[in-house]
Design a protein around this motif. Structure first.
Motif, PDB file in Angstrom:
ATOM      1  N   SER A  81      10.030  78.247 -69.698  1.00  0.00           N
ATOM      2  CA  SER A  81      10.784  79.479 -69.942  1.00  0.00           C
ATOM      3  C   SER A  81      12.252  79.304 -69.522  1.00  0.00           C
ATOM      4  CB  SER A  81      10.159  80.670 -69.207  1.00  0.00           C
ATOM      5  OG  SER A  81      10.372  80.546 -67.829  1.00  0.00           O
ATOM      6  N   ARG A  82      12.579  78.151 -68.935  1.00  0.00           N
ATOM      7  CA  ARG A  82      13.975  77.821 -68.622  1.00  0.00           C
ATOM      8  C   ARG A  82      14.517  76.932 -69.739  1.00  0.00           C
ATOM      9  NH1 ARG A  82      10.903  80.318 -64.796  1.00  0.00           N
ATOM     10  NH2 ARG A  82      12.067  80.694 -62.894  1.00  0.00           N
ATOM     11  N   GLY A 151      12.687  84.808 -69.462  1.00  0.00           N
ATOM     12  CA  GLY A 151      13.531  83.622 -69.336  1.00  0.00           C
ATOM     13  C   GLY A 151      14.307  83.371 -70.618  1.00  0.00           C
ATOM     14  N   ALA A 152      14.616  82.115 -70.862  1.00  0.00           N
ATOM     15  CA  ALA A 152      15.352  81.733 -72.077  1.00  0.00           C
ATOM     16  C   ALA A 152      14.693  80.454 -72.605  1.00  0.00           C
ATOM     17  CB  ALA A 152      16.815  81.507 -71.746  1.00  0.00           C
ATOM     18  N   THR A 153      13.667  80.654 -73.425  1.00  0.00           N
ATOM     19  CA  THR A 153      12.840  79.524 -73.854  1.00  0.00           C
ATOM     20  C   THR A 153      13.458  78.810 -75.042  1.00  0.00           C
ATOM     21  OG1 THR A 153      11.008  80.930 -73.255  1.00  0.00           O
ATOM     22  CG2 THR A 153      10.452  78.897 -74.366  1.00  0.00           C
TER      23      THR A 153
END
Lengths: 213, 172
Positions: A81-82, A151-153
Motif C-alpha cells: 500500500s506504499r 495508502g498509495a498503491t
C-alpha cells in the motif's frame, strides 16, 4: 499555475501525518481477524476429532503454514500500500513460498489421486465449502482493502491478490478446524481451487479498487 | 520530510524546492517538450504531497520519491501512447493539404484555414485554435475549457478528422 506557486500552495496545506507501519497494521488486522474467527468457531463448534487431529504433526503443520500464509500475505499487502512497497519488494514472494510449502504438506498424496476421485468429488457439488470460506473471508478482506486504500498503491493487482490470499487462507484454516472431511480430492476441488479463483478475483478487484489516482 | 511530518512547513517548502530540480532532470530525460515536462513535474510534486503519509522516515527518501515519480511519468507516457495509438491526423497534415498547389492557387492559406475552422462546432474550433494555433498543451486547454484532458484530446482528434476530410473533399 507555475511550479513555485504550486509548491507554495502545498506548503500551506502542510504534510500529512504518517500512517502506522505495515507491521503494526498487520498485527492489528490479525488480532481483529483472529477474534472474528474465534467467535465464529465458538458459534459453529470445532470438528469432533480436533484433539486427535492436532496431535497429527502434518495437520498441525498445515494449520501453522496456513497462518503463516495469512500473516505474510497481510504484511505484503500492507507494504504494497506504499508506493515504494515499504522498500521491501521481495516481501510479496514470501507468502507464495509458504503457499508452495503448504501445498506440499497438505496435498502430498495428490499424485495418487485418480481422475475418477476428482470427478466424484466434483459431482458431489459441495458448494457450501467455498461459500463458507468466502463468507468468512469477505469481512476481513474488505477491512484490509479499506486499509490499503488509505495508502498509495502502485502495484494494485499484487496488493489485491495478497489481501485476498491473506483473508481466504484464514477461511481455509477455519474450514479445516470445523469440517470433518479430510478427503484429498474434496480439499483440492472445494477448498484449494476456489481459493485460487478468489485470489484471481481479488487481483482484479485490486486493479479496480486500489489503483492510486 | 521527518520535520515536515511533524508540522514544520518551512522544512516542507525547502524539501519541495530541493527535489524539484531532481524531478525536472528525471522527467526531461523522457519528455522533451518543456511545458509538458513541467506539467509532469507538477503532477509528481502533487502526488508526493498526497502520498506523504505513506513515507516511513526510517527509510531512504529518494527511493520512495522516485517510485512515485516513475509511476506518474509512466502514467503520463501511457496516456500519450494510448492517444497516439489511434489514427492520428494532425493539423500539420492539414497544412500539407492546404499547401498543395491547387488549393493555394485559389486562396490564401490563412483565409482557407479560417474558413475550414469555421465549419467546426464552436467548442471544437476553440480547442483546435488553442492547441494548434496558440500552442497550448492539452492540459492548459482542458483547464481553460473546463473539461477533462481526455475529453479535450478526443474533441481535438474528432476535429482533425473532420478538417482532414473536408480538405480532401476540397482538393477533389
Amino acid at each position: 499555475m507555475d511550479t513555485k506557486q504550486l509548491i507554495d500552495q502545498l506548503v500551506i496545506e502542510g504534510a500529512q501525518k504518517p500512517l502506522p507501519g505495515p507491521m503494526r497494521q498487520t498485527l492489528v488486522w490479525l488480532a481483529g481477524t483472529s477474534l472474528y474467527v474465534t467467535t465464529l468457531t465458538a458459534y459453529n463448534g470445532v470438528r469432533s476429532d480436533i484433539a486427535d487431529k492436532l496431535g497429527n504433526p502434518r495437520f498441525a503443520l498445515e494449520l501453522v503454514l496456513l497462518f503463516a500464509i495469512a500473516s505474510s500475505a497481510a504484511l505484503a499487502a500492507f507494504c504494497l500500500s506504499r508506493p515504494d512497497a515499504h522498500q521491501k519488494p521481495w516481501l510479496r514472494f514470501v507468502p507464495l513460498g509458504f503457499l508452495v510449502l503448504w501445498a506440499m504438506t497438505a496435498f502430498s498424496g495428490a499424485p495418487e489421486l485418480t481422475a475418477a476421485d476428482i470427478l466424484q468429488s466434483l459431482t458431489a457439488g459441495q458448494f457450501d465449502c467455498p461459500w463458507n470460506i468466502l463468507m468468512l473471508s469477505v469481512p476481513p478482506g474488505v477491512v484490509m482493502f479499506l486499509i490499503i486504500r488509505r495508502g498509495a498503491t502502485i502495484r494494485c493487482c499484487w496488493a489485491g491478490g495478497m489481501a485476498t490470499l491473506g483473508a481466504t487462507s484464514l477461511g481455509y484454516l477455519w474450514m479445516r478446524m470445523i469440517e470433518q472431511n479430510d478427503n484429498l480430492a474434496h480439499l483440492i476441488v472445494w477448498h484449494a481451487v476456489p481459493i485460487l479463483l478468489m485470489c484471481v478475483v481479488g487481483m482484479m478487484a485490486g486493479h479496480m479498487a486500489l489503483r492510486w489516482r | 520530510m521527518r520535520l515536515a511530518q511533524q508540522g514544520d512547513r518551512k522544512a516542507y517548502g525547502a524539501l519541495f524546492h530541493a527535489i524539484t530540480p531532481l524531478l525536472r532532470s528525471f522527467v526531461s530525460n523522457r519528455v522533451r517538450n518543456y511545458p509538458e515536462a513541467e506539467d509532469v513535474v507538477q503532477e509528481i510534486l502533487l502526488s508526493i504531497h498526497r502520498a506523504g503519509h505513506t513515507y516511513d522516515t526510517g527509510r531512504p527518501f529518494k527511493t520512495w520519491m522516485f517510485a512515485i515519480a516513475r509511476y506518474r511519468l509512466n502514467d503520463h507516457l501511457r496516456r500519450i501512447y494510448r492517444n497516439t495509438g489511434h489514427s492520428h491526423i494532425s493539423l500539420e497534415d492539414l497544412d500539407n493539404e492546404i499547401a498543395s498547389p491547387d488549393v493555394t492557387e485559389r486562396r490564401d492559406q490563412s483565409e482557407y484555414l479560417d474558413q475550414m475552422l469555421s465549419t467546426l462546432p464552436k467548442k471544437q474550433r476553440k480547442i483546435v485554435v488553442m492547441m494548434k494555433v496558440e500552442g497550448h498543451t492539452a492540459e492548459e486547454t482542458a483547464i481553460a475549457m473546463n473539461m477533462s484532458v481526455s475529453a479535450v484530446k478526443v474533441a481535438a482528434h474528432r476535429a482533425y478528422k473532420v478538417l482532414a476530410r473536408k480538405a480532401k473533399q476540397e482538393e477533389r
